[in-house]
Enzyme design. Structure first.
Site, PDB file in Angstrom:
ATOM      1  CE1 TYR A  66     -22.464  12.694 -14.764  1.00 53.36           C
ATOM      2  CE2 TYR A  66     -23.765  11.661 -15.856  1.00 53.36           C
ATOM      3  CZ  TYR A  66     -23.644  12.203 -14.312  1.00 53.36           C
ATOM      4  OH  TYR A  66     -23.982  11.546 -12.651  1.00 53.36           O
ATOM      5  CG  PHE A 213     -18.470   6.933  -7.629  1.00 52.83           C
ATOM      6  CD1 PHE A 213     -18.477   6.905  -9.249  1.00 52.83           C
ATOM      7  CD2 PHE A 213     -17.629   7.854  -7.143  1.00 52.83           C
ATOM      8  CE1 PHE A 213     -17.843   8.232  -9.760  1.00 52.83           C
ATOM      9  CE2 PHE A 213     -16.956   8.563  -7.623  1.00 52.83           C
ATOM     10  CZ  PHE A 213     -16.970   8.989  -9.363  1.00 52.83           C
TER      11      PHE A 213
HETATM   12  N1  LIG Z   1     -24.418  12.276  -8.057  1.00 50.78           N
HETATM   13  C1  LIG Z   1     -22.360  12.631  -8.895  1.00 50.78           C
HETATM   14  O1  LIG Z   1     -22.211  13.675  -8.261  1.00 50.78           O
HETATM   15  C2  LIG Z   1     -22.712  11.342  -9.460  1.00 50.78           C
HETATM   16  C3  LIG Z   1     -20.757  11.186  -9.452  1.00 50.78           C
HETATM   17  C4  LIG Z   1     -20.175  10.409 -10.383  1.00 50.78           C
HETATM   18  C5  LIG Z   1     -21.396   9.349 -11.003  1.00 50.78           C
HETATM   19  N2  LIG Z   1     -23.204   9.359 -10.579  1.00 50.78           N
HETATM   20  C6  LIG Z   1     -24.054   8.776 -11.178  1.00 50.78           C
HETATM   21  O2  LIG Z   1     -23.651   7.568 -10.484  1.00 50.78           O
HETATM   22  C7  LIG Z   1     -23.802   6.083 -11.746  1.00 50.78           C
HETATM   23  C8  LIG Z   1     -22.894   5.358 -11.499  1.00 50.78           C
HETATM   24  O3  LIG Z   1     -21.520   5.650 -11.132  1.00 50.78           O
HETATM   25  P1  LIG Z   1     -20.148   5.026 -11.588  1.00 50.78           P
HETATM   26  O4  LIG Z   1     -20.954   5.034 -13.371  1.00 50.78           O
HETATM   27  O5  LIG Z   1     -18.854   6.099 -12.315  1.00 50.78           O
HETATM   28  O6  LIG Z   1     -19.154   4.199 -11.361  1.00 50.78           O
HETATM   29  P2  LIG Z   1     -19.486   2.211 -11.025  1.00 50.78           P
HETATM   30  O7  LIG Z   1     -21.116   1.638 -11.315  1.00 50.78           O
HETATM   31  O8  LIG Z   1     -19.128   2.283  -9.428  1.00 50.78           O
HETATM   32  O9  LIG Z   1     -18.563   1.857 -12.317  1.00 50.78           O
HETATM   33  C9  LIG Z   1     -18.816   2.159 -13.363  1.00 50.78           C
HETATM   34  C10 LIG Z   1     -17.098   1.579 -13.149  1.00 50.78           C
HETATM   35  O10 LIG Z   1     -17.385  -0.220 -12.699  1.00 50.78           O
HETATM   36  C11 LIG Z   1     -17.176  -0.792 -14.751  1.00 50.78           C
HETATM   37  N3  LIG Z   1     -18.203  -1.797 -14.887  1.00 50.78           N
HETATM   38  C12 LIG Z   1     -19.676  -2.119 -14.419  1.00 50.78           C
HETATM   39  N4  LIG Z   1     -20.088  -3.274 -14.729  1.00 50.78           N
HETATM   40  C13 LIG Z   1     -18.685  -3.618 -14.288  1.00 50.78           C
HETATM   41  C14 LIG Z   1     -19.110  -5.556 -14.612  1.00 50.78           C
HETATM   42  N5  LIG Z   1     -19.857  -5.962 -14.250  1.00 50.78           N
HETATM   43  N6  LIG Z   1     -17.785  -5.957 -14.644  1.00 50.78           N
HETATM   44  C15 LIG Z   1     -16.785  -4.967 -14.271  1.00 50.78           C
HETATM   45  N7  LIG Z   1     -16.355  -3.909 -14.713  1.00 50.78           N
HETATM   46  C16 LIG Z   1     -18.294  -3.442 -14.309  1.00 50.78           C
HETATM   47  C17 LIG Z   1     -17.464   0.090 -15.266  1.00 50.78           C
HETATM   48  O11 LIG Z   1     -16.843  -0.158 -16.601  1.00 50.78           O
HETATM   49  P3  LIG Z   1     -17.496  -0.810 -17.887  1.00 50.78           P
HETATM   50  O12 LIG Z   1     -18.095   0.545 -18.844  1.00 50.78           O
HETATM   51  O13 LIG Z   1     -15.897  -1.352 -18.745  1.00 50.78           O
HETATM   52  O14 LIG Z   1     -18.904  -1.352 -17.221  1.00 50.78           O
HETATM   53  C18 LIG Z   1     -16.879   0.790 -14.893  1.00 50.78           C
HETATM   54  O15 LIG Z   1     -15.427   1.670 -14.500  1.00 50.78           O
HETATM   55  C19 LIG Z   1     -23.640   7.020 -13.063  1.00 50.78           C
HETATM   56  O16 LIG Z   1     -23.454   6.907 -13.990  1.00 50.78           O
HETATM   57  C20 LIG Z   1     -23.920   8.318 -12.678  1.00 50.78           C
HETATM   58  O17 LIG Z   1     -24.615   8.412 -13.433  1.00 50.78           O
HETATM   59  C21 LIG Z   1     -23.418  10.697 -10.372  1.00 50.78           C
END
Ligand SMILES: NC(=O)c1ccc[n+]([C@@H]2O[C@H](COP(=O)([O-])OP(=O)(O)OC[C@H]3O[C@@H](n4cnc5c(N)ncnc54)[C@H](OP(=O)(O)O)[C@@H]3O)[C@@H](O)[C@H]2O)c1
Length: 301
Positions: A66, A213
């Protein structure tokens, strides 16, 4: 008024000696746009991390991918010296190219080097949980060799627990026959249930399942956000659709640990309150019924 606390979502024993709150934090969104480069607002990124710990979050998910490196550096800058209960989970098995592409980096020596890099950047003497991030369908000797590198480092005390990410049920079973696996991190959320089989298998085994996600991510516009059922349930509770999506995950299976990602303190606060939402049986059933387990919303349209 109820104070927001990650503890409201309950706890899960990641290992016999490590219990975490089921509501954690995914740090990926703290990097710049496209998870590439520095954050647009560095002090806000630090505030998110510090506030996460204040809210009782004791499970932060990260990786050297990241930024690359940016998020691990931010975590160390904002949180070191760490609270002794803080579990930091990281991932290895890939690297970023100059355009921000995600490429496999899986030779056993390269995997070991990535563990050392994570240790250095996070300023840790050992890593609580290291996921081997699968980039393909490798099994057999190749899988055994890669996992073997992590087992060696666990025996040397540099890793406490091993996890698997983006793993198929077949890869999971092979890995489990080689060594103890503490957690699986695969894509799973209200609109993408493709990992349902693995989720149920990990539940049966008492292993943590950490959906990535969990909110459908910011990468693609979330179909769930537009869904009338989700909107209606959120309105009935007077809370955000994100909070309802997380509450549904927490209710879906007791071994789910959520790691919603955000770059803002407001969304962090919102997500961390998901444990206070009590979905009725009817609401939970309706949300569950949006997509068949094993399928994605796109696949059923
Ligand atoms: N193992 C893997 O291959 C892999 C792949 C992807 C992700 N990950 C892990 O999974 C974690 C979560 O995934 P992610 O962050 O990509 O996706 P997510 O948690 O599904 O969604 C994050 C998105 O939602 C928005 N968001 C978050 N809280 C919100 C709320 N209360 N109201 C409105 N919008 C909101 C965020 O924007 P804002 O910033 O504006 O809040 C961001 O655009 C990552 O941080 C990472 O650690 C792992």
């Amino acid at each position: 008024m109820t104070m927001t606390s990650a503890a409201s979502g309950g706890t899960f024993a990641l290992t016999p000696s490590t219990t975490v709150n089921r509501i954690g934090f995914g740090a990926m969104q703290l990097a710049g746009p496209g998870v590439f480069g520095p954050p647009t607002d560095r002090s806000r990124a630090s505030r998110v991390l510090r506030r996460a710990v204040e809210l009782g979050i004791d499970h932060v998910d990260t990786s050297d991918f990241y930024g690359p490196w940016v998020v691990n550096e931010l975590i160390a800058e904002a949180l070191y010296p760490y609270d002794e209960n803080l579990v930091i989970a990281t991932k290895i098995g890939a690297y970023r190219d100059h355009q921000g592409g995600w490429l496999p980096l899986t030779h056993p020596e390269a995997l070991k080097a990535q563990v050392h890099d994570n240790l250095r950047r996070l300023r840790r003497e050992s890593l609580d949980l290291v996921y081997l991030r699968f980039m393909g369908s490798e099994t057999g000797d190749v899988l055994a060799e890669r996992l073997g590198a992590l087992v060696e480092l666990r025996e040397a005390g540099l890793i406490r627990s091993i996890g698997l990410s983006h793993v198929s049920p077949e890869q999971f079973e092979q890995a489990r026959s080689i060594t103890e696996i503490a957690a699986v991190q695969n894509l799973y959320n209200l609109v993408n249930r493709s990992a349902a089989e693995l989720l149920d298998r990990t539940a049966e085994l008492g292993i943590a399942f950490v959906p990535f996600f969990p909110l459908g991510s910011g990468f693609t516009s979330s179909r769930a956000r537009e869904d009338r059922t989700l909107r209606r349930v959120a309105e009935q509770h007077g809370v955000s659709q994100s909070r309802i999506s997380l509450a549904w995950l927490l209710r879906r299976s007791a071994n789910i640990l959520v790691i919603p990602g955000t770059s803002t303190p407001e969304h962090l606060e919102d997500n961390t309150a998901a444990g206070q939402v009590e979905l009725s049986e009817a609401e939970a059933d309706e949300l569950t019924g949006l997509v068949a387990e094993g399928r994605t919303l796109e696949a059923v349209e």
